[in-house]
Scaffold this motif. Structure first.
Motif, PDB file in Angstrom:
ATOM      1  N   GLY A 214       0.785  -1.222   0.000  1.00 39.53           N
ATOM      2  CA  GLY A 214       0.000   0.000   0.000  1.00 39.53           C
ATOM      3  C   GLY A 214       0.817   1.272   0.000  1.00 39.53           C
ATOM      4  O   GLY A 214       0.268   2.359  -0.220  1.00 39.53           O
ATOM      5  N   ASP A 215       2.120   1.165   0.256  1.00 42.13           N
ATOM      6  CA  ASP A 215       2.986   2.343   0.217  1.00 42.13           C
ATOM      7  C   ASP A 215       3.580   2.580  -1.166  1.00 42.13           C
ATOM      8  O   ASP A 215       4.299   3.558  -1.372  1.00 42.13           O
ATOM      9  N   ASP A 216       3.315   1.672  -2.094  1.00 44.04           N
ATOM     10  CA  ASP A 216       3.842   1.800  -3.457  1.00 44.04           C
ATOM     11  C   ASP A 216       2.741   2.365  -4.351  1.00 44.04           C
ATOM     12  O   ASP A 216       1.754   1.683  -4.645  1.00 44.04           O
TER      13      ASP A 216
ATOM     14  N   ASN B 216     -14.740  -5.187  -7.875  1.00 44.27           N
ATOM     15  CA  ASN B 216     -15.178  -6.053  -6.774  1.00 44.27           C
ATOM     16  C   ASN B 216     -14.025  -6.827  -6.141  1.00 44.27           C
ATOM     17  O   ASN B 216     -14.251  -7.623  -5.216  1.00 44.27           O
ATOM     18  N   ALA B 217     -12.817  -6.631  -6.637  1.00 45.78           N
ATOM     19  CA  ALA B 217     -11.674  -7.374  -6.085  1.00 45.78           C
ATOM     20  C   ALA B 217     -11.450  -7.007  -4.628  1.00 45.78           C
ATOM     21  O   ALA B 217     -11.703  -5.874  -4.198  1.00 45.78           O
ATOM     22  N   LYS B 218     -10.980  -7.981  -3.867  1.00 47.82           N
ATOM     23  CA  LYS B 218     -10.612  -7.732  -2.474  1.00 47.82           C
ATOM     24  C   LYS B 218      -9.157  -7.281  -2.437  1.00 47.82           C
ATOM     25  O   LYS B 218      -8.271  -8.004  -2.904  1.00 47.82           O
ATOM     26  N   LEU B 219      -8.922  -6.082  -1.898  1.00 46.70           N
ATOM     27  CA  LEU B 219      -7.592  -5.499  -1.851  1.00 46.70           C
ATOM     28  C   LEU B 219      -6.936  -5.848  -0.517  1.00 46.70           C
ATOM     29  O   LEU B 219      -7.416  -5.422   0.544  1.00 46.70           O
ATOM     30  N   ILE B 220      -5.861  -6.607  -0.590  1.00 49.29           N
ATOM     31  CA  ILE B 220      -5.209  -7.117   0.627  1.00 49.29           C
ATOM     32  C   ILE B 220      -3.797  -6.560   0.698  1.00 49.29           C
ATOM     33  O   ILE B 220      -2.944  -6.869  -0.147  1.00 49.29           O
ATOM     34  N   LEU B 221      -3.541  -5.745   1.699  1.00 48.36           N
ATOM     35  CA  LEU B 221      -2.239  -5.141   1.865  1.00 48.36           C
ATOM     36  C   LEU B 221      -1.265  -6.108   2.538  1.00 48.36           C
ATOM     37  O   LEU B 221      -1.649  -6.905   3.397  1.00 48.36           O
ATOM     38  N   VAL B 222      -0.001  -6.001   2.135  1.00 48.34           N
ATOM     39  CA  VAL B 222       1.073  -6.693   2.850  1.00 48.34           C
ATOM     40  C   VAL B 222       1.959  -5.665   3.549  1.00 48.34           C
ATOM     41  O   VAL B 222       2.873  -6.012   4.295  1.00 48.34           O
ATOM     42  N   ASN B 223       1.672  -4.403   3.286  1.00 45.47           N
ATOM     43  CA  ASN B 223       2.383  -3.283   3.902  1.00 45.47           C
ATOM     44  C   ASN B 223       1.530  -2.040   3.688  1.00 45.47           C
ATOM     45  O   ASN B 223       0.844  -1.920   2.674  1.00 45.47           O
TER      46      ASN B 223
END
Length: 208
Positions: free
Chosen positions: A130-132, A145-152
């Motif tokens: 999410g920082d990029d 409708n995609a699920k947005l999943i952060l790793v950062n």
């Protein structure tokens, strides 16, 4: 009579038993031990009086809010530099019988069960940093409708700014399960399998 009684007591004692004075070795102090609960209570009262309790509570509150706003990044993930694609079979082997509310057998232990046979993955899962900005722009341009999943990153800030729901892969459990080593990545259903892709985005300024 008293002499006779003393003599009888001496003869009745076991051979070799006697009293010896070993003297005093080191300083001797009276044994004084405070009750543990009293010590804890006194310590808590002292902390409250000094303001230390309030300070610790505020620090705990601050750290909790900070972790909610920005969870620990998923360790070991890189930014994708090459496309990579593979399939993931979600089939599991049941370790125990699965029974219904009335005790009826639904699946016996040892049965192979594919969750996709009963529950469809209707929306793709997009994993991103999410920082990029580039990864964020890519994710927002994909399926609405995609699920947005952060790793950062900061999910709450992004939800407010982008008016989209963001999730976070806490502890990297999902990326580890799917074998994802770089982001951005996509997971979507292909029949009874899941297709997993790591996607290398074009360099900044390059034409798509």
């Amino acid at each position: 009579m008293q002499i006779l009684l003393a003599a009888l007591l001496v003869t009745a004692m076991p051979t070799g038993v006697g009293a010896r004075d070993y003297g005093q070795r080191g300083a001797v102090f009276p044994l004084i031990e405070r009750d543990l609960l009293e010590q804890i209570h006194a310590r808590l009262k002292a902390m409250e009086a000094s303001g230390e309790t309030a300070r610790l509570n505020e620090e705990l509150k601050r750290r909790t809010i900070a972790r909610v706003n920005r969870p620990d990044p998923v360790a070991g993930l890189a930014h994708a530099s090459a496309h990579r694609r593979w399939t993931f079979d979600p089939t599991i082997t049941l370790a125990a019988d699965i029974r219904g509310a009335r005790g009826e057998l639904i699946h016996a232990a040892g049965t192979l069960v594919n969750p996709l046979d009963s529950v469809q993955l209707r929306s793709p899962l997009l994993f991103l940093d999410g920082d990029d900005p580039a990864q964020l722009a890519w994710a927002l341009s994909e399926d609405r409708n995609a699920k947005l999943i952060l790793v950062n990153g900061a999910p709450l800030e992004l939800m407010k700014a982008r008016q989209r729901r963001f999730y976070f892969d806490q502890g990297g459990k999902l990326t580890a399960k799917f074998g994802i080593r770089a982001v951005p990545a996509r997971v979507r259903q292909q029949g009874r399998l899941l297709e997993v892709s790591e996607i290398a985005l074009p360099p900044k300024g390059a034409r798509p």
